[in-house]
Design an enzyme around this catalytic site. Structure first.
Site, short mmCIF file in Angstrom:
data_model
loop_
_atom_site.label_atom_id
_atom_site.label_comp_id
_atom_site.label_asym_id
_atom_site.label_seq_id
_atom_site.Cartn_x
_atom_site.Cartn_y
_atom_site.Cartn_z
N HIS A 107 0.82 -1.22 0.00
CA HIS A 107 0.00 0.00 0.00
C HIS A 107 0.85 1.27 0.00
O HIS A 107 0.34 2.36 -0.24
CB HIS A 107 -0.93 -0.01 1.22
CG HIS A 107 -2.26 0.59 0.97
ND1 HIS A 107 -2.45 1.69 0.17
CD2 HIS A 107 -3.50 0.24 1.41
CE1 HIS A 107 -3.74 2.01 0.14
NE2 HIS A 107 -4.40 1.13 0.88
N ASP B 3 -2.24 2.14 -4.47
CA ASP B 3 -3.47 2.51 -3.77
C ASP B 3 -4.54 1.44 -3.99
O ASP B 3 -4.49 0.67 -4.96
CB ASP B 3 -3.98 3.86 -4.25
CG ASP B 3 -3.05 5.00 -3.87
OD1 ASP B 3 -2.37 4.88 -2.84
OD2 ASP B 3 -2.99 6.00 -4.61
#
Length: 412
Positions: free
Chosen positions: A382, A386
């Protein structure tokens, strides 16, 4: 001046290794390009060639761990200089390992006899000590080290085999007199240790998240049936893994932000799509790489997968087979799993897990029908990817699998 023999960096993430064998003895003549020693790292054993010529003085013993760049030996202009030299952790100059010191009249270039029935079996000192304590003749074992050397893990395996055999053949005693089962212990070493270190490093150095998607595999099933019907023409049997791997490669080519890594303070978007495929072994897991998978047909991917898996299980993979992966695929459906949260193969930023294909009731055009469904599990870093981007990638892989006509165009 001596030429120092140092541990080379064999892979992007390599930081240390275990020296598992020397191909030469102290005082032996070494020519540039000859195999000098072997190291074990990232689950494989690699032979290291001499990058200079000279007479060898070993500064490190086998079965010892060293960081990249550590000096483990030296090459000298004369045999006398080599035998008189000392280095990091060096002891008094010994003769050839496990043999009496070489007579002064012996030739400096006398070759070491090859392992096997006609020659001395190579056994690391640590393996010899453990085998002796357990009452095992190390010469009776099949070595997994370089040139067939018997290492600690080979002795541990034999000890575990004997303990298992003893338990299986022992006559059960009366329940009231049966002693408590003995605990068994073995060192965390070799492949298992490499896996443990990589998994902890991956989880502690990245921000991992896993998302899921359900895929209707009806068209992919038809594609595989077509491949099986054309097996004689293709020259290989195509699996669902090959089809999903090709779909991932196509998706990665269209979404380069997934085919990327964070290394240090840089984001590197890889030019090639190199997909690693997790292969389960008896004692762990290894991930050989199919390079430029986006430019290969399904049949080419299948042939390469079969070859890599066979060589992985027989311990014949090279360092090049494992390096350079930009994305990984893990088929836990092959052993009955529906979905999991796989751990990233760092420094890669994404890994796709695929579950078993099972018939399920779904709604199509307002009607309940039975369709072959499969779950995708995408773990991603992450820090770089995204959730929306990861969702689009899962959607793209699903779109290709549910409408695999572009893959049919490159069947061969």
């Amino acid at each position: 001046m001596a030429h120092l023999v140092a541990i080379p960096k064999l892979g992007l993430t390599m930081t240390d290794c275990t020296l598992v064998d020397w191909a030469k003895q102290d005082g032996d003549r070494v020519e540039q390009g000859e195999t000098l020693y072997a190291v074990e790292t990232d689950k494989i054993t690699s032979d290291i060639e001499a990058d200079d010529s000279g007479y060898l003085r070993r500064f490190a013993e086998v079965d010892t761990m060293h960081e990249v760049g550590a000096v483990v030996g030296g090459l000298f202009a004369t045999r006398e200089e080599a035998l008189a030299a000392s280095g990091p952790g060096a002891k008094a100059p010994p003769g050839p390992r496990d043999e009496p010191a070489e007579p002064a009249a012996a030739s400096a270039s006398m070759p070491t006899p090859p392992p096997g029935k006609a020659g001395r079996v190579r056994v690391s000192p640590l393996a010899r000590r453990i085998a002796s304590a357990a009452g095992i003749d190390p010469a009776s074992l099949e070595g997994s080290g370089a040139h067939g050397a018997v290492l600690r893990r080979d002795v541990d395996t034999e000890i575990a085999r004997r303990e298992s055999s003893a338990r299986a053949t022992a006559q059960p005693a009366a329940a009231s007199a049966q002693p408590a089962a003995a605990d068994t212990r073995r060192a965390l070493a070799g492949m298992r240790k490499a896996i443990a270190q990589k998994m902890v490093q991956s989880l502690t150095s990245t921000a991992q998240m896993t998302g899921f998607a359900r895929v209707d595999m009806a068209e992919a099933v038809r594609l595989r049936q077509a491949c099986i019907a054309a097996e004689a023409d293709l020259g290989v049997r195509v699996s669902y893994t090959d089809i999903v791997l090709k779909a991932c490669a196509q998706a990665l080519a269209s979404m380069p932000q997934i085919n990327a890594s964070i290394i240090g303070d840089e984001i590197i978007t890889w030019a090639d799509v190199n997909v690693g495929l997790a292969v389960a072994l008896d004692d762990g897991l290894i991930v050989p790489v199919i390079r430029n998978a986006d430019r290969k047909s399904i049949a080419e991917i299948a042939a390469e997968r079969i070859d890599l898996a066979a060589r992985a299980r027989s311990g014949r993979l090279s360092r090049e087979d494992l390096d350079g992966g930009t994305f990984s695929l893990s088929n836990f459906g092959s052993y009955g799993g529906d979905f999991e949260t796989p751990i990233l193969n760092a420094p890669q930023s994404a890994l796709l897990g695929i579950g078993a294909i099972e018939d399920e009731p779904v709604v199509r055009d307002g009607q309940i029908v039975i369709r072959p469904m499969m779950m995708l599990s995408l773990t991603f870093d992450h820090r770089l990817i995204d959730g929306a981007v990861a969702g689009r990638f899962r959607g793209r892989v699903r779109e290709i699998l549910e409408n695999p006509y572009s893959m049919m165009a490159t069947l061969r």
